[in-house]
Design an enzyme around this catalytic site. Sequence first.
Site, PDB file in Angstrom:
ATOM      1  N   THR A  99      36.438  42.997  47.670  1.00  0.00           N
ATOM      2  CA  THR A  99      36.838  42.377  46.409  1.00  0.00           C
ATOM      3  C   THR A  99      35.577  41.931  45.686  1.00  0.00           C
ATOM      4  O   THR A  99      34.909  40.978  46.092  1.00  0.00           O
ATOM      5  CB  THR A  99      37.784  41.193  46.649  1.00  0.00           C
ATOM      6  N   LYS A 173      43.286  43.130  41.640  1.00  0.00           N
ATOM      7  CA  LYS A 173      43.141  42.317  42.860  1.00  0.00           C
ATOM      8  C   LYS A 173      42.717  40.893  42.519  1.00  0.00           C
ATOM      9  O   LYS A 173      43.259  39.923  43.077  1.00  0.00           O
ATOM     10  CB  LYS A 173      42.112  42.963  43.776  1.00  0.00           C
TER      11      LYS A 173
END
Length: 265
Positions: A99, A173
């Site tokens: 991420t 995300k």
Amino acid sequence: MSKEKIGFIGLGAIGEPMCQHIIAAGYEVFSSANKSREAIERLKTKGLTECDTPAHVAKEVDVLMTMVWDEAQNDQILRGENGAIAQLKPGSVVIVMSTVTPNYCQDLAAECKSMGIGFLDCPVSGMVSGAEDGTLSMMTGGDEDTINKCRDVLSTMGTVMVCGPVGTGQAVKLGNNAISLATYQLIQEVRATVTAAGVDIDNFMNILNESTGRSFVSRNFPMPRKTMPLRSMPEKDMSRCLATADNFDVPMPTLQACYDAYKPE
């Protein structure tokens, strides 16, 4: 047709079971140690081939996946001394599953494109339990041909969810995590308030989860210890979501307040 050879670097609590699913599906998988050797040793008994550096991994594979903490760790693997990108052959694909920010992935994608290498950003959601069960949500950004080329191997770990061009997987995300983390913080505050008002907390949670305030977070509150995010993860992901919003001049006062509550003094 033979399966692609896969490189997978970043065998942490989530990365190790992800990699295990790829091996179990019959792919030849190569890796090099990132922070520790324990997962490497476990996976070698299941068929993983160890290489001494990311560059060595890159020479062996058609698809290289990274599942490490942040941009700095990805840079070390991909661009650093003995980095992977310089050794990948044209037509191979890099998949960043960490991420990180959309801009970081877009810059990497441009660098890869100049070398004839495909690129996807594919951060995952589902925590350790989803990685172990092979039920991760795989938020994927990239062109259709590259996604289709990698769909089979990605599907061994969960469900491929196409978000748009490179960078959009990260945007989705970060947005997902922002909502989850802000919800977790709010539930903690509300629990304290209703308890102070004399409400039995278990009764409150039962009522909440049958009412309009229910969510994945409320239904799984508190998270089991093995699936709880690292303390530093909320700060990391919220700061990146705020930075992404700032790039587009989008105000996020609610997330900013939540970030201020999480960040260390």
